[in-house]
Design a protein around this motif. Sequence first.
Motif, PDB file in Angstrom:
ATOM      1  N   CYS A  36       0.843  -1.208   0.000  1.00 42.60           N
ATOM      2  CA  CYS A  36       0.000   0.000   0.000  1.00 42.60           C
ATOM      3  C   CYS A  36       0.869   1.246   0.000  1.00 42.60           C
ATOM      4  N   THR A  38       1.765   3.241   2.208  1.00 39.48           N
ATOM      5  CA  THR A  38       2.753   3.333   3.287  1.00 39.48           C
ATOM      6  C   THR A  38       4.098   2.775   2.838  1.00 39.48           C
ATOM      7  N   HIS A  57       3.081  -4.742   6.115  1.00 49.79           N
ATOM      8  CA  HIS A  57       2.249  -4.637   7.332  1.00 49.79           C
ATOM      9  C   HIS A  57       0.850  -5.202   7.117  1.00 49.79           C
ATOM     10  N   GLU A  58       0.530  -5.625   5.881  1.00 47.10           N
ATOM     11  CA  GLU A  58      -0.798  -6.203   5.593  1.00 47.10           C
ATOM     12  C   GLU A  58      -0.579  -7.681   5.316  1.00 47.10           C
ATOM     13  N   GLU A 142      -6.224  -6.084   7.287  1.00 45.91           N
ATOM     14  CA  GLU A 142      -5.568  -4.878   7.830  1.00 45.91           C
ATOM     15  C   GLU A 142      -6.109  -3.608   7.176  1.00 45.91           C
TER      16      GLU A 142
END
Length: 328
Positions: A36, A38, A57-58, A142
């Motif tokens: 994403c 980020t 992080h996902e 997430e």
Amino acid sequence: MRAAVIDHDKVTVETVPDPQPAAREVVLAVAGCGICGTDLHIADGQFAPTLPVVPGHEFAGEVVAVGADVSEVRVGDQVAVDPSLYCHECYFCRRGRGNQCERWGGIGVTVTGAAAQYALAPAANCVRLPEGVSPADAALIEPLSCAVHGFDVLAPALGDHFLIYGAGTMGLMMMELAKRAGAATVSMVDVNPSRLESARELGCTAAVTSADELERPHGWDNVIDCTGVLAAIEDGLPRVVSGGTFQQFGVADEKAVARYSPFDVYRREIRIVGSMAVLRSFERAAELFAEGVLAPDVMISDRLPLEQYPAALEQFRAGIGRKIQVVP
Ligand SMILES: [Zn+2]
Ligand SMILES: [Zn+2]
């Protein structure tokens, strides 16, 4: 193990040491890891306080090792992971606003992430997936949990009309939640025709390249920006109905400054709200996901091998596709 590594001037896939769980940690075999905005910010030298870092992080996957003091999840469990790391001690944490934590951290942002074969996570951040949920698809939980927090902030009423700018992954998730939240109509604006096509496929009320094409003279109860683009933000705010809400969900450039009429906001009692990341919304997102709130095969446009992480990141930067996943 193999892992994507973001350093100051390059993104690579390298062999790094296998993770070892501390007493209250687990190790997962990553089933899928989403990319994403980020991750792009990290690659551009923002967000992550120290480089190099393994992004990601996902994610979700199968537990393959647990620390000595972990009893709530076991080897073989399929779990999704809330990447948020709060200090639980600062002013904001004590007020129940962990997403504003003064020492906020995130798996794949401030510590090693899951664009890798294996990932470490605190046991406290793991949510077990029910039978039948694909762990690769569950990497969508997430971003969905961010959208659920957005709805907590928005607090819409039954029968509301929604106008959403941006039909990428987040816009489509907000659209699905709006339908669940009892929207009368949900209209989508995007300049990318293929994204509008996905919105139509998922059943929006209208999908247009300009809100001028829509007939709603009094405006919309909820206008949500999922683009972070000034032109969209400045176009959307005046379209809020008197007494309605504008939500800044998309991440704008840190230095960007938008124009709006303070008189109009005063006169028409417009509420302007933000929404940042996850706050007490991960469990609910996991349950909504298990109940089928999202169509993973529409949301996830590309599943690329981990070894192609640099290319996957560039494809995301180019705006091609929707959610792009890397699969170890
Ligand atoms: Zn994300
Ligand atoms: Zn804190």
